[in-house]
Design a protein around this motif. Structure first.
Motif: not given
Length: 222
Positions: A81-87, A122-132, A190-200
């Protein structure tokens, strides 16, 4: 100008003012969601990371105290998810806790322990750590930096499930009631990224453990 014309002009002016006000409110909401929440989370993460480094210095073999809600536990590194991905992972999965970063499901295993180390984010907003998070592939590594050492997990599966399918964070994912014998990890968002109808959901298996003295895995040193 007739009365009817004047009335129509007034109505149009009021409608225009209403649209401008609505536009301003939507812009403010977009700024809050897409910018300000990220700033807040970044600030919170900086504080948690500073506390985590202090914990490492003060308790190099790990702190035995039971974590409290909101405490920083360990640091996730996911190179895919990125060389600097650190949470920093915090304790708890309530909304206000997840706003600070990925959260550890209480009563699930800690890194390296037999059972399921389960984390939501979170996948969106608040830093979206799990966006990808959907970009993770089988065989990818997830590194956990803990006060007592480093734990390397390897991704073994991923799937989309209903929000009610809570057995994915059971000690044996998908098999509630079964006694665990392996050290696993489950990442949930959450899945999709900007929704919450399912979970990834992404599952991984512990493949390596290193002491603090041994330092980070080679992939993180590059």
């Amino acid at each position: 100008m007739s009365v009817s014309t004047a009335g129509a002009a007034t109505a149009l002016r009021l409608l225009a003012e209403l649209m401008l006000t609505l536009g301003a409110l939507l812009a403010a909401l977009a700024f809050y969601l897409l910018v300000w929440t990220n700033v807040q989370t970044s600030y919170a993460q900086a504080g948690h990371l500073e506390e985590f480094r202090a914990e490492q210095r003060d308790h190099p073999k790990g702190h035995k105290a039971k974590p409290k809600t909101g405490d920083g536990l360990n640091v996730l590194h996911i190179p895919r998810l990125g060389d600097d991905w650190e949470w920093v992972v915090v304790e708890g999965v309530a909304l206000e806790t997840l706003n600070d970063g990925p959260g550890h499901f209480p009563d699930t295993a800690l890194p390296g322990k037999v059972g399921n180390y389960a984390v939501a984010g979170h996948r969106a907003t608040h830093g979206e750590p799990f966006a990808q998070l959907d970009q993770l592939l089988e065989g990818d590594k997830v590194y956990v930096e803990a006060p007592d050492g480093w734990y390397t997990y390897e991704v073994t599966w991923s799937r989309i499930v209903a929000p009610t399918q809570l057995d994915v964070v059971a000690p044996v994912p998908g098999q509630p009631g079964r006694k665990p014998t392996a050290q696993t990890m489950t990442l949930v968002t959450c899945h999709p990224r900007w929704g919450s109808s399912e979970r990834l959901v992404v599952g991984a298996q512990l493949v390596e453990q290193r002491s603090v003295a041994a330092g980070p895995p080679a992939e993180l040193e590059v």
